[in-house]
Design a protein around this motif. Structure first.
Motif, short mmCIF file in Angstrom:
data_model
loop_
_atom_site.label_atom_id
_atom_site.label_comp_id
_atom_site.label_asym_id
_atom_site.label_seq_id
_atom_site.Cartn_x
_atom_site.Cartn_y
_atom_site.Cartn_z
N ASP A 117 0.82 -1.21 0.00
CA ASP A 117 0.00 0.00 0.00
C ASP A 117 0.85 1.26 0.00
OD1 ASP A 117 -2.33 -1.43 -0.05
OD2 ASP A 117 -2.68 -1.35 2.12
N ALA A 118 1.99 1.21 0.73
CA ALA A 118 2.85 2.39 0.79
C ALA A 118 3.69 2.57 -0.47
CB ALA A 118 3.77 2.30 2.00
N THR A 119 3.86 1.51 -1.25
CA THR A 119 4.74 1.56 -2.42
C THR A 119 3.97 1.73 -3.72
OG1 THR A 119 6.26 0.07 -1.23
CG2 THR A 119 6.63 0.39 -3.58
N PHE A 120 2.82 1.06 -3.84
CA PHE A 120 2.07 1.08 -5.10
C PHE A 120 0.66 1.63 -4.86
CE2 PHE A 120 5.00 -2.54 -5.14
CZ PHE A 120 5.78 -2.24 -6.25
N ASP A 121 0.13 2.20 -5.90
CA ASP A 121 -1.24 2.72 -5.86
C ASP A 121 -2.14 1.78 -6.65
OD1 ASP A 121 -3.46 4.25 -5.46
OD2 ASP A 121 -2.96 5.76 -6.98
N LEU A 122 -2.52 0.69 -6.01
CA LEU A 122 -3.34 -0.31 -6.68
C LEU A 122 -4.81 0.00 -6.51
CD1 LEU A 122 -1.48 -3.60 -5.61
CD2 LEU A 122 -1.35 -2.42 -7.81
N PRO A 123 -5.62 -0.25 -7.55
CA PRO A 123 -7.07 -0.07 -7.40
C PRO A 123 -7.63 -1.08 -6.40
CG PRO A 123 -6.56 -1.14 -9.48
CD PRO A 123 -5.25 -0.73 -8.89
N ARG A 124 -8.70 -0.70 -5.71
CA ARG A 124 -9.30 -1.56 -4.71
C ARG A 124 -10.79 -1.77 -5.02
NH1 ARG A 124 -6.67 -1.85 0.32
NH2 ARG A 124 -4.52 -2.42 -0.14
N LEU B 42 -5.45 -7.92 -8.34
CA LEU B 42 -4.28 -7.90 -7.47
C LEU B 42 -4.50 -6.96 -6.30
CD1 LEU B 42 -1.38 -8.82 -6.95
CD2 LEU B 42 -0.60 -6.94 -8.43
N GLY B 43 -5.10 -5.79 -6.58
CA GLY B 43 -5.38 -4.84 -5.51
C GLY B 43 -6.36 -5.40 -4.50
#
Length: 462
Positions: free
Chosen positions: A371-378, A398-399
């Motif tokens: 979460d701190a490294t990538f901005d993945l969709p949720r 993946l998110g």
């Protein structure tokens, strides 16, 4: 007819390496305890290395990594205390105790009632913490005695059901509104019911007592405290993290003490009776052993260690409530024991470390790092992630998986157990053989000459 007076030749047959090493050595000739230390150190390096790699990859500062390692070590040491106690019950004696959470609750609540201030919302006796630790440990042993009396008339699964029921009864009693506030001989007490109760923080008290004069940070550090604080300054670690490590190291020493105690018990005549009960209780009875008395003693001792584990585990919060002792805690402990190997004290510590580090704390840590490294969709549901996967976009799925990692670890628990049952049913170290005799029976003896005295075969001298 002449007789040959030549003495018989000495037996010069080579001694096998395993036999020459003795029962307390490994095949390489090292003492068993040293091999145990190597195994635990290797497991620790593995767990620390993984957290260090993920932390550095995510850009965590050194203080954050050290704080994370402290939390993992604290949880692993707490688990190790309970797993060692369970190994004494299940691994050594064959007592299927699945009421572990209840005995932990007895220890924690007894300490809370003993040490909580008399003027608190839910008051206690206001006694020192060391009195509460002793009282909680003894109370857990007494409750273990009460549970063992009727349960020993049962065997196997029925014994397990009784211990599970006892643990739930204990939890529901502490959850009851009838004990929210009550009095004994005019002394006001209270468990807080479902709300729980507060008491002096064991972690802060112990660490500050070691680090500061009179336990007061304003009074200046002790010699030991100065050393810890100096190391913290050099490594740029905050004082709160240093205090956390002091308490954690106290728990590590406590684990080492319990490890030695349980190991000595296992190698003693009493321990050999425990293993005889585990293998065939009827045979042990036929040899004149009072197996009921032995099982009561070992059950009380194991419950005392479980109560102590509940104290040091929840005492670090300065707060306790019934929901901290749900039955799932018991199954966590069993998973750790199965990973390490039933009947092995070293396996108990290694299993607790691997479970706490890789299975319990690992997935939430990976989630925070991602979460701190990538901005993945949720996406809110897995269905939307699969729909996006049909459009060749794996990021939503993946998110979603990363967001559910704390819950998916329960699936991981099951997968690990299935893999162990297939490929390693005895656990990591459950295959290790333990000697039945505390004496090295394989050591080469000096040859006996013809004129050497022969041991008395037992005939009475006239």
């Amino acid at each position: 007819m002449s007789h040959d007076s030549t003495p018989p030749p000495e037996d010069t047959a080579p001694v096998e390496p395993e036999a020459a090493n003795g029962p307390d050595s490994d095949p390489d000739g090292r003492p068993r305890w040293l091999e145990d230390v190597f195994i635990i150190v290797k497991a620790t390096v593995l767990v620390y290395g993984l957290f260090l790699v993920f932390g550095l990859a995510a850009g965590l500062d050194f203080n954050g990594i050290v704080s994370t390692l402290q939390s993992v070590t604290l949880l692993a040491a707490s688990f190790a205390l309970v797993v060692l106690a369970l190994n004494l019950h299940w691994g050594y004696t064959g007592l299927f105790n699945i009421g572990i959470a209840g005995f932990m609750a007895v220890g924690a609540y007894t300490m809370a009632l003993t040490t909580a201030p008399t003027d608190a919302s839910f008051p206690g006796l206001g006694l020192p913490l060391w009195v509460g630790v002793i009282a909680g440990t003894v109370a857990a042993a007494i409750v273990g005695f009460v549970v063992a009396l009727p349960a020993l008339r049962l065997r196997a699964d029925y014994f397990a059901i009784v211990t599970l029921a006892a643990a739930e009864v204990i939890r529901l009693v502490y959850n009851s509104s009838a004990l929210r506030e009550f009095s004994v001989l005019g002394v006001a007490l209270g468990t807080g019911g479902g709300q729980g109760m507060s008491f002096p923080n064991l972690r802060n008290t112990v660490s500050r007592w070691i680090m500061y004069a009179d336990g007061d940070p304003t009074a200046g550090p002790t010699v030991v405290g100065s050393a810890f604080l100096r190391v913290g300054e050099v490594l740029e670690v905050s004082p709160s993290v240093v205090e956390g490590w002091v308490y954690t190291l106290v728990l590590v020493v406590l684990v080492a003490f319990v490890f030695v105690v349980v190991t000595r018990i296992g190698n003693s005549p009493f321990g050999r009776v425990l293993k005889a009960i585990r293998e065939d209780e009827l045979a042990a009875r036929s040899l004149g052993k009072n197996t009921d008395h032995v099982k009561i003693k070992v059950f009380m001792l194991g419950c005392a260690f479980m109560g102590l584990a509940g104290i040091v585990w929840q005492g670090r919060r300065g707060y306790v409530d019934p929901n901290l002792f749900l039955p799932i805690i018991t199954f966590y402990i069993f998973i750790a024991l199965i990973i390490g190997g039933s009947g092995s004290n070293t396996g108990s510590v290694v299993g607790a470390l691997l479970f706490a580090g890789l299975l319990f704390e690992g997935p939430p840590f990976v989630q925070r790092i991602v979460d701190a490294t990538f901005d993945l969709p949720r996406p809110p549901t897995a269905y939307e992630g699969f729909v996006a996967l049909g459009g060749l976009d794996p990021m939503p799925l993946l998110g979603y998986a990363v967001g559910e990692l704390p819950n998916l670890r329960f699936v991981l628990f099951g997968a690990v157990l299935v893999a162990l049952m297939i490929y390693r049913p005895d656990g990591m170290l459950g295959h290790r053989n333990e000697p039945a005799s505390p004496i090295d029976l394989t050591k080469a003896q000096p040859p006996r000459t013809r004129d050497a005295p022969v041991a008395d075969g037992g005939a009475d001298d006239e």
